[in-house]
Scaffold this motif. Structure first.
Motif, PDB file in Angstrom:
ATOM      1  N   TRP A  33      -1.564 -86.160  -3.066  1.00 27.59           N
ATOM      2  CA  TRP A  33      -0.592 -85.713  -2.079  1.00 27.59           C
ATOM      3  C   TRP A  33      -1.254 -85.349  -0.760  1.00 27.59           C
ATOM      4  N   VAL A  35      -1.815 -88.629   1.085  1.00 27.44           N
ATOM      5  CA  VAL A  35      -0.559 -89.130   1.653  1.00 27.44           C
ATOM      6  C   VAL A  35      -0.164 -88.331   2.897  1.00 27.44           C
ATOM      7  N   SER A  36      -0.318 -87.024   2.821  1.00 25.80           N
ATOM      8  CA  SER A  36       0.022 -86.168   3.958  1.00 25.80           C
ATOM      9  C   SER A  36      -0.863 -86.473   5.163  1.00 25.80           C
ATOM     10  N   CYS A  49      -2.340 -89.302   5.863  1.00 26.83           N
ATOM     11  CA  CYS A  49      -1.950 -90.607   6.428  1.00 26.83           C
ATOM     12  C   CYS A  49      -0.741 -90.462   7.340  1.00 26.83           C
TER      13      CYS A  49
END
Length: 305
Positions: free
Chosen positions: A188, A191-192, A194
């Motif tokens: 996570w 993803v954050s 990115c």
């Protein structure tokens, strides 16, 4: 009596007097009236021209580019008298027109007009104006500039969303017996990061404005990947900023790892030096790009003494 129509002559005190023909008085009166009318018409034109220039100067004092509708266009550009020049940009800036090129051209036009307005050469002989299609449709029709654009529907956003939902759904289905990866903090966090890198690099601005990838100078063939203005950017520029932000973040992660880990001291020292090098080098590069776009940097405090 002399001949008919000839001026009469008399002697008075030894002098010979000459009289104009009686038919010449209406001609002189007409000539006098004509001169008065011409003088009055010239004075009226001068007053009208002075009023127009005064109005244009007042608009220019408030903004470098003033907008025109049909009436203003005909009065200040088409109708005489006029001893000044006017640069007019015909555009369509309303959101429903979806003209990304118009917005880009407007930004450059604003820079040009501001440069003229605040230069030492500014005078009342040149003005910058704009006619928007939704504000001066009659002007576009008069100049035969009407272009009907048929824009096909764009389904790329819908298709991308459908693919994303399908991908996530398929992944959850394949891992339906083991969903522990959902609670993976590292995943996570990646993803954050990115998403943060994409937003801070200007990807959303690119999606809205649709700028070119880069700019090639037609005179010398030099390719520019960094836009020289703080009001615009290229797609390549956003990619460069994304990489720089990612490298700086990696350096900060390495510095944090070197400070908090319990491993070998020599290894931690190497990690610290690598992280410090990444932060210093790429942040300096990022700062140089900022300086090239904001020409007033570095800023200084004003002295109010």
């Amino acid at each position: 009596m002399g001949a008919k129509g000839a001026p009469s002559r008399r002697r008075q005190g030894g002098r010979r007097l000459r009289y104009l023909p009686t038919g010449s008085f209406p001609f002189l009166l007409l000539l006098l009236l004509l001169c008065i009318q011409l003088g009055g018409g010239q004075k009226k034109k001068e007053n009208l021209l002075a009023e127009k220039v005064e109005q244009l100067m007042e608009w220019s004092s408030r903004r470098s580019i003033f907008r025109m509708n049909g009436d203003k266009f005909r009065k200040f550009i088409k109708a005489p008298p006029r001893n000044y020049s006017m640069i007019v940009m015909f555009t369509a800036l309303q959101p429903q027109r979806q003209c990304s090129v118009c917005r880009q051209a407007n930004e450059e036009y604003q820079i040009l007009a501001n440069s003229w307005r605040y230069s030492s050469a500014f005078c009342n002989k040149l003005f910058f104006s704009m006619v928007d299609y939704d504000e001066g449709t009659d002007v576009f029709q008069q100049l035969n500039m009407n272009i009907r654009v048929f824009r096909p529907p764009n389904y790329s956003g819908t298709i991308a969303l459908a693919l994303l939902v399908s991908l996530v759904g398929g992944l959850l289905y394949l891992r339906r017996n083991n969903l522990e990866f959902i609670y993976n903090k590292t995943g996570w966090a990646m993803v954050s990061l990115c998403i943060v890198f994409a937003m801070t690099s200007g990807q959303m601005w690119n999606h809205i404005r649709g700028p070119p990838y880069a700019h090639k100078n037609p005179h010398n063939g030099q390719v520019s990947y960094i836009h020289g203005s703080s009001q615009a950017q290229f797609v390549a520029e956003s990619h460069i900023i994304l990489v720089l932000n990612a490298a700086i973040t990696m350096g900060m992660v390495l510095l944090n790892e070197a400070a908090t880990s319990k491993g070998d001291v020599g290894k931690r020292r190497i990690i610290c030096l690598v992280g410090l090098g990444l932060v210093v080098f790429f942040f300096s590069f990022l700062l140089s790009i900022f300086r090239s776009k904001y020409h007033g940097y570095p800023y200084s405090d004003l002295d109010f003494e």
